[in-house]
Design a protein around this motif. Sequence first.
Motif, PDB file in Angstrom:
ATOM      1  N   SER A  98      -4.435  12.028  -3.629  1.00 14.40           N
ATOM      2  CA  SER A  98      -4.297  11.330  -4.305  1.00 14.40           C
ATOM      3  C   SER A  98      -3.968   9.050  -2.981  1.00 14.40           C
ATOM      4  O   SER A  98      -4.536   8.642  -3.747  1.00 14.40           O
ATOM      5  N   PHE A  99      -2.926  10.182  -2.175  1.00 11.87           N
ATOM      6  CA  PHE A  99      -2.264   9.158  -1.702  1.00 11.87           C
ATOM      7  C   PHE A  99      -3.452   8.529  -0.716  1.00 11.87           C
ATOM      8  O   PHE A  99      -3.808   6.899  -0.952  1.00 11.87           O
ATOM      9  N   MET A 100      -4.719   9.078  -0.446  1.00 13.09           N
ATOM     10  CA  MET A 100      -5.748   8.288   0.224  1.00 13.09           C
ATOM     11  C   MET A 100      -6.753   7.657  -0.646  1.00 13.09           C
ATOM     12  O   MET A 100      -7.203   6.629   0.188  1.00 13.09           O
ATOM     13  N   GLY A 101      -6.287   7.936  -1.767  1.00 14.23           N
ATOM     14  CA  GLY A 101      -7.065   7.144  -3.030  1.00 14.23           C
ATOM     15  C   GLY A 101      -6.423   6.151  -3.473  1.00 14.23           C
ATOM     16  O   GLY A 101      -7.156   5.251  -3.104  1.00 14.23           O
ATOM     17  N   LEU A 161      -0.619  -1.093 -11.181  1.00 14.30           N
ATOM     18  CA  LEU A 161      -1.342  -1.262 -10.603  1.00 14.30           C
ATOM     19  C   LEU A 161      -1.208   0.864  -9.929  1.00 14.30           C
ATOM     20  O   LEU A 161      -2.288   1.033 -10.616  1.00 14.30           O
ATOM     21  N   ILE A 162      -0.211   1.168 -10.528  1.00 15.35           N
ATOM     22  CA  ILE A 162       0.121   3.004 -10.363  1.00 15.35           C
ATOM     23  C   ILE A 162      -0.324   3.620 -11.651  1.00 15.35           C
ATOM     24  O   ILE A 162      -1.109   4.539 -11.539  1.00 15.35           O
ATOM     25  N   PHE A 163      -0.809   2.788 -12.546  1.00 12.74           N
ATOM     26  CA  PHE A 163      -1.029   3.270 -13.985  1.00 12.74           C
ATOM     27  C   PHE A 163      -2.611   3.311 -13.585  1.00 12.74           C
ATOM     28  O   PHE A 163      -3.252   4.722 -13.891  1.00 12.74           O
ATOM     29  N   ASN A 185       0.759  -1.376  -0.257  1.00 16.14           N
ATOM     30  CA  ASN A 185       0.448  -0.153   0.455  1.00 16.14           C
ATOM     31  C   ASN A 185       0.718   1.139   0.261  1.00 16.14           C
ATOM     32  O   ASN A 185       0.418   2.072  -0.866  1.00 16.14           O
ATOM     33  N   LEU A 186       2.143   1.272   0.184  1.00 19.51           N
ATOM     34  CA  LEU A 186       3.493   2.154   1.068  1.00 19.51           C
ATOM     35  C   LEU A 186       3.301   3.058  -0.557  1.00 19.51           C
ATOM     36  O   LEU A 186       3.657   3.887  -0.942  1.00 19.51           O
ATOM     37  N   VAL A 187       4.188   1.314  -1.379  1.00 17.95           N
ATOM     38  CA  VAL A 187       5.031   1.839  -2.723  1.00 17.95           C
ATOM     39  C   VAL A 187       3.709   2.301  -3.314  1.00 17.95           C
ATOM     40  O   VAL A 187       4.236   3.708  -4.363  1.00 17.95           O
ATOM     41  N   VAL A 188       2.898   1.203  -3.658  1.00 14.78           N
ATOM     42  CA  VAL A 188       1.790   2.738  -4.546  1.00 14.78           C
ATOM     43  C   VAL A 188       1.370   3.574  -4.327  1.00 14.78           C
ATOM     44  O   VAL A 188       1.030   4.578  -5.026  1.00 14.78           O
ATOM     45  N   SER A 189       0.837   3.821  -3.130  1.00 14.69           N
ATOM     46  CA  SER A 189       0.122   4.927  -2.829  1.00 14.69           C
ATOM     47  C   SER A 189       1.144   6.300  -3.337  1.00 14.69           C
ATOM     48  O   SER A 189       0.979   7.130  -4.030  1.00 14.69           O
ATOM     49  N   ILE A 190       2.194   5.854  -2.684  1.00 17.03           N
ATOM     50  CA  ILE A 190       3.684   7.574  -2.465  1.00 17.03           C
ATOM     51  C   ILE A 190       3.882   6.999  -3.815  1.00 17.03           C
ATOM     52  O   ILE A 190       3.924   8.684  -4.477  1.00 17.03           O
ATOM     53  N   ALA A 191       3.672   6.157  -5.075  1.00 11.84           N
ATOM     54  CA  ALA A 191       4.379   6.018  -6.628  1.00 11.84           C
ATOM     55  C   ALA A 191       3.465   6.885  -7.338  1.00 11.84           C
ATOM     56  O   ALA A 191       3.724   7.940  -7.738  1.00 11.84           O
ATOM     57  N   THR A 192       1.935   6.507  -6.517  1.00  9.80           N
ATOM     58  CA  THR A 192       0.817   6.449  -7.733  1.00  9.80           C
ATOM     59  C   THR A 192       1.039   8.538  -7.352  1.00  9.80           C
ATOM     60  O   THR A 192       0.746   9.352  -8.497  1.00  9.80           O
ATOM     61  N   PHE A 213       3.705  10.096  -9.381  1.00 13.25           N
ATOM     62  CA  PHE A 213       3.879   9.989 -10.716  1.00 13.25           C
ATOM     63  C   PHE A 213       2.041  11.635 -11.021  1.00 13.25           C
ATOM     64  O   PHE A 213       2.293  12.426 -11.869  1.00 13.25           O
ATOM     65  N   VAL A 214       0.813  11.196  -9.817  1.00 13.73           N
ATOM     66  CA  VAL A 214      -0.010  12.220 -10.786  1.00 13.73           C
ATOM     67  C   VAL A 214       0.117  13.351 -10.126  1.00 13.73           C
ATOM     68  O   VAL A 214      -0.049  14.141 -11.406  1.00 13.73           O
ATOM     69  N   LEU A 215       0.818  14.048  -9.367  1.00 13.13           N
ATOM     70  CA  LEU A 215       0.837  15.429  -8.977  1.00 13.13           C
ATOM     71  C   LEU A 215       2.372  16.282 -10.768  1.00 13.13           C
ATOM     72  O   LEU A 215       1.939  17.003 -11.088  1.00 13.13           O
ATOM     73  N   ALA A 216       3.033  15.060 -10.395  1.00 13.26           N
ATOM     74  CA  ALA A 216       4.120  16.265 -11.725  1.00 13.26           C
ATOM     75  C   ALA A 216       3.495  15.288 -13.158  1.00 13.26           C
ATOM     76  O   ALA A 216       3.678  16.977 -13.331  1.00 13.26           O
ATOM     77  N   VAL A 217       2.365  14.290 -13.162  1.00 17.76           N
ATOM     78  CA  VAL A 217       1.988  14.569 -14.321  1.00 17.76           C
ATOM     79  C   VAL A 217       1.013  16.131 -13.999  1.00 17.76           C
ATOM     80  O   VAL A 217       0.777  16.225 -15.462  1.00 17.76           O
ATOM     81  N   SER A 218      -0.022  15.266 -13.703  1.00 21.11           N
ATOM     82  CA  SER A 218      -1.182  16.580 -13.751  1.00 21.11           C
ATOM     83  C   SER A 218      -0.679  18.110 -13.237  1.00 21.11           C
ATOM     84  O   SER A 218      -1.298  19.489 -13.841  1.00 21.11           O
TER      85      SER A 218
END
Lengths: 282, 286
Positions: free
Chosen positions: A201-204, A140-142, A72-79, A82-87
């Motif tokens: 994003s993290f919570m989602g 999972l991340i994408f 959960n930690l890995v996916v949530s942080i990585a996502t 990624f989301v913040l950078a791209v968005s």
Amino acid sequence: MRRTVHRVLLYLSAFFFLAFILLPYLWLVRTTISPHIEMLSVPPKWIPQKIDVSMMRSIFFSDFFFSAFRNNLVVSIATMVFVLAVSSLAAFAFARLPFPRKSTLLKSLLFVQMIPEVSIIIPIFLYMNALGLIDTYAGLIFPIAAVQMPYVVWMLKGFYESVPPALEDAARMDGCNDFQVLQKVFLPLVLPGLTACGVFSFMGSWNSFFFPLILSGSQTKMLMPALTEFQAQLGLTVAYREGAIYPVVAAGGVLSSIPVIILALIYQKWIIRGLTRGAVKG
Amino acid sequence: MKPRYVAAALILPASVVIFGFYLYPLFYSFWLSLHEVNLSTGLMERARFVGFTNFVRVFGDKYFWLSAQLTFSYAAAVVILGFLWALGIALVVNEKFKGRNILRAAILVPWAVPGLVSGFMWSWIFNGDLGALNGALYDLGLIKEYVVWMQDFPVPCIVLATLWASTSLSTLLLLAGLQGIGSHLYESATVDGASAVGRFRHITLPMLKPQIAIVLILISLDALRVFDLIYYLSGGRKDFFVMSYYIYRQSFAFLDFGYGTAMGWLLGIVTIAVSLIYITRLGEGF
């Protein structure tokens, strides 16, 4: 007299709402920390005689829970990153740069959010499988990031739009190109917005169930799908009646939700500001 | 560099991701729904084109229509009750009183708790043998025997769970709207002799229209697509599925991808249709 009645009703309502919100969750916690015998007493006791955290401890330190927590930690942080950078790139473009078809693209951002996850899961599963990305972090991340992006772009756009044009003009007059304007003027001012969106994003990602249910496997199983397997995997020998999955899953549920509850309470102001930004005009 | 090229570069990454994981799957899903893709065809290996067969099958599927009916009744109940509930809390939090900040913070708790956990929590409360609801009602002398809530009153159970778990956002949106209404409006209305009810009807509600519109749409869409929350709340009944759950079972328990994508598309169309209805009728601000 009227004012007093009004005040009394107000406090009663507030108390009722507060109780309705907190008591169910406290009941879950109570189930988790009760001694084994009491856990399933009939009629149920509200306050345990003494607090017994042994079950919580054995679950928390079990491999199964720990690896799910780590995933959960890995996916949530990585996502989130990624989301913040791209968005933030896209949001800046929508907020400040003129380009053709802008409003069409904006409307399509709103439109995609209406698509149910269950409508797109099969194709996503099929091509993730074909790419060999099932049960990987990338797999999972994408998809999770894709679902978050429309509203993060929308929210960040709102934050970018609230930056005074005068500052931007001053920077351009000093000779900054678009990217430098983004970096020197907008980013510092949009930081609260980025924080809010980061928390969302993290919570989602942390709370997600449906995508991880289909797309993760034994290596990358996330907390929510793992929760549905607690009974089978953890096989704790507790003196509870057969078929009663409740104490174990309750403990898992509490342990899974405490991090995000704490996050939400810490970042309250940012969350509320971010959520309601678009709601009130002016 | 021309703005349009910079803009294109900036929105490219997001566009690629959204297209790749949202739009492309939507089209691919439709393509799949026109084919027979299930265990007997080795999934994609021997998938064959069958036109609208899957869709025809959906229309004859008794359990699909049962789930649709259930989902719509649930959605209707939740839109009305959820809206009133959120409005109630928002009105209370809008007033100044001691402990107001505690209540406002508490609103975020159900929002933070994952849907699956909320659903589980309520299934535990509603439990026929050991649940808090039965225990509390029994201790208060209101019932003589335990009630098997999820068996006998399934829809009220999931509606109540939804009120707890899914109204936080609506509450905050309505609260933001309420806080944006200038107090001078209320003052001059009071001076003119308006009652509390009158002030509510003629100032509060009209000023709140944009937020009300957004809230109604959000609640409806979430209700039609609900999955996490109801996962633990079906109470073991065999005919009790909401649409998302039914589609999920057909797709991944029975591995009938052609059929699942057809139903997924139908749900998607319904969802979009409902949003369009809202947008055209509540017009403002779009």
